[in-house]
Design a protein around this motif. Structure first.
Motif, PDB file in Angstrom:
ATOM      1  N   PHE A  51       4.499   5.752  -5.380  1.00 56.87           N
ATOM      2  CA  PHE A  51       5.639   6.460  -6.172  1.00 56.87           C
ATOM      3  C   PHE A  51       7.095   6.212  -4.498  1.00 56.87           C
ATOM      4  CE2 PHE A  51       1.139   8.700  -5.708  1.00 56.87           C
ATOM      5  CZ  PHE A  51       1.381   9.613  -6.111  1.00 56.87           C
ATOM      6  N   THR A  52       6.350   4.617  -4.753  1.00 59.24           N
ATOM      7  CA  THR A  52       7.849   3.849  -3.844  1.00 59.24           C
ATOM      8  C   THR A  52       8.209   2.217  -4.146  1.00 59.24           C
ATOM      9  OG1 THR A  52       8.587   3.669  -1.580  1.00 59.24           O
ATOM     10  CG2 THR A  52       5.862   3.170  -1.694  1.00 59.24           C
ATOM     11  N   ASP A  53       9.448   2.331  -4.143  1.00 61.93           N
ATOM     12  CA  ASP A  53       9.031   1.479  -4.674  1.00 61.93           C
ATOM     13  C   ASP A  53       9.836  -0.250  -2.901  1.00 61.93           C
ATOM     14  OD1 ASP A  53      11.697   1.760  -3.656  1.00 61.93           O
ATOM     15  OD2 ASP A  53      12.970   0.913  -4.686  1.00 61.93           O
ATOM     16  N   LEU A  54       8.633   0.686  -2.172  1.00 61.77           N
ATOM     17  CA  LEU A  54       8.604  -0.467  -0.755  1.00 61.77           C
ATOM     18  C   LEU A  54       7.807  -1.443  -1.063  1.00 61.77           C
ATOM     19  CD1 LEU A  54       9.060   2.523   1.950  1.00 61.77           C
ATOM     20  CD2 LEU A  54      10.878   0.823   1.303  1.00 61.77           C
ATOM     21  N   ASP A  55       7.697  -2.536  -0.995  1.00 66.47           N
ATOM     22  CA  ASP A  55       6.615  -3.605  -0.263  1.00 66.47           C
ATOM     23  C   ASP A  55       5.581  -3.315   0.150  1.00 66.47           C
ATOM     24  OD1 ASP A  55       8.148  -4.340   1.458  1.00 66.47           O
ATOM     25  OD2 ASP A  55       8.313  -6.436   1.402  1.00 66.47           O
ATOM     26  N   SER A  56       4.362  -3.806   0.101  1.00 72.82           N
ATOM     27  CA  SER A  56       3.536  -3.319   1.215  1.00 72.82           C
ATOM     28  C   SER A  56       3.251  -3.622   2.339  1.00 72.82           C
ATOM     29  CB  SER A  56       1.711  -4.753   1.105  1.00 72.82           C
ATOM     30  OG  SER A  56       2.258  -5.773   0.813  1.00 72.82           O
ATOM     31  N   ILE A  57       4.830  -3.925   3.289  1.00 74.50           N
ATOM     32  CA  ILE A  57       4.411  -4.944   4.191  1.00 74.50           C
ATOM     33  C   ILE A  57       5.225  -3.562   4.529  1.00 74.50           C
ATOM     34  CG2 ILE A  57       5.547  -6.520   5.986  1.00 74.50           C
ATOM     35  CD1 ILE A  57       3.018  -6.681   4.716  1.00 74.50           C
ATOM     36  N   ASN A  58       6.304  -3.042   4.568  1.00 75.30           N
ATOM     37  CA  ASN A  58       7.308  -1.502   4.734  1.00 75.30           C
ATOM     38  C   ASN A  58       6.473  -0.618   4.826  1.00 75.30           C
ATOM     39  OD1 ASN A  58       9.322  -3.487   5.586  1.00 75.30           O
ATOM     40  ND2 ASN A  58      10.484  -3.314   3.264  1.00 75.30           N
ATOM     41  N   ARG A  59       5.620  -0.465   3.393  1.00 71.46           N
ATOM     42  CA  ARG A  59       4.789   0.510   3.331  1.00 71.46           C
ATOM     43  C   ARG A  59       3.468   0.504   4.556  1.00 71.46           C
ATOM     44  NH1 ARG A  59       4.256  -1.634  -2.032  1.00 71.46           N
ATOM     45  NH2 ARG A  59       1.543  -1.311  -1.285  1.00 71.46           N
ATOM     46  N   LEU A  60       3.209  -0.325   4.887  1.00 73.81           N
ATOM     47  CA  LEU A  60       2.480  -0.319   6.059  1.00 73.81           C
ATOM     48  C   LEU A  60       2.986   0.002   7.378  1.00 73.81           C
ATOM     49  CD1 LEU A  60       0.126  -3.815   4.988  1.00 73.81           C
ATOM     50  CD2 LEU A  60      -0.794  -1.665   5.332  1.00 73.81           C
ATOM     51  N   TRP A  61       4.147  -0.713   7.545  1.00 70.19           N
ATOM     52  CA  TRP A  61       4.990  -0.033   8.975  1.00 70.19           C
ATOM     53  C   TRP A  61       5.361   1.203   8.454  1.00 70.19           C
ATOM     54  CZ3 TRP A  61       6.283  -1.974  12.933  1.00 70.19           C
ATOM     55  CH2 TRP A  61       6.268  -3.048  13.026  1.00 70.19           C
ATOM     56  N   ALA A  62       6.000   2.130   7.643  1.00 71.89           N
ATOM     57  CA  ALA A  62       5.739   3.320   7.440  1.00 71.89           C
ATOM     58  C   ALA A  62       4.449   4.500   7.556  1.00 71.89           C
ATOM     59  CB  ALA A  62       5.988   2.970   6.168  1.00 71.89           C
ATOM     60  N   GLY A  63       3.948   3.742   6.754  1.00 71.86           N
ATOM     61  CA  GLY A  63       2.249   4.392   7.290  1.00 71.86           C
ATOM     62  C   GLY A  63       1.692   4.345   8.479  1.00 71.86           C
ATOM     63  N   GLY A  64       2.195   3.007   9.712  1.00 73.41           N
ATOM     64  CA  GLY A  64       1.966   3.166  10.709  1.00 73.41           C
ATOM     65  C   GLY A  64       2.385   4.123  11.464  1.00 73.41           C
ATOM     66  N   LEU A  65       3.675   3.916  11.134  1.00 70.44           N
ATOM     67  CA  LEU A  65       4.704   4.662  12.245  1.00 70.44           C
ATOM     68  C   LEU A  65       4.547   6.141  12.102  1.00 70.44           C
ATOM     69  CD1 LEU A  65       8.200   2.981  11.458  1.00 70.44           C
ATOM     70  CD2 LEU A  65       6.663   3.356  13.857  1.00 70.44           C
ATOM     71  N   ALA A  66       3.921   6.645  10.675  1.00 69.31           N
ATOM     72  CA  ALA A  66       4.064   8.164  10.348  1.00 69.31           C
ATOM     73  C   ALA A  66       2.795   8.536  10.552  1.00 69.31           C
ATOM     74  CB  ALA A  66       3.606   8.401   8.856  1.00 69.31           C
TER      75      ALA A  66
END
Length: 89
Positions: A51-66
């Protein structure tokens, strides 16, 4: 960084709903709810690669923050529901 925050803000209601669903089905101590939300956020963030073009590290950051934001959002709504309506606040 803006893309991470946008993605995190999209994930917050999803994670809130999933954590509430887990809390209703599993008897869980109150101390572990924020850890659960953080872990669910990490899993959802990592699993959202189609669903997004973010790399895995940025997706992990976004998931943790969320996940952490979802816990805070739930606590704010819960405290608001316990206060009386009107001018007696």
């Amino acid at each position: 960084m803006a893309a991470v925050l946008i993605f995190a803000s999209i994930l917050v209601p999803i994670i809130t709903a999933l954590v509430e669903m887990i809390k209703k089905t599993v008897d869980l101590r109150v101390n572990f709810i924020s850890v659960l939300a953080f872990l669910v956020g990490l899993i959802i963030g990592l699993a959202a690669f189609p669903f997004t073009d973010l790399d895995s590290i940025n997706r992990l950051w976004a998931g943790g923050l969320a996940g952490l934001a979802a816990t805070g959002l739930y606590e704010v709504v819960k405290q608001r529901e316990n206060k009386p309506k009107g001018g007696d606040e």
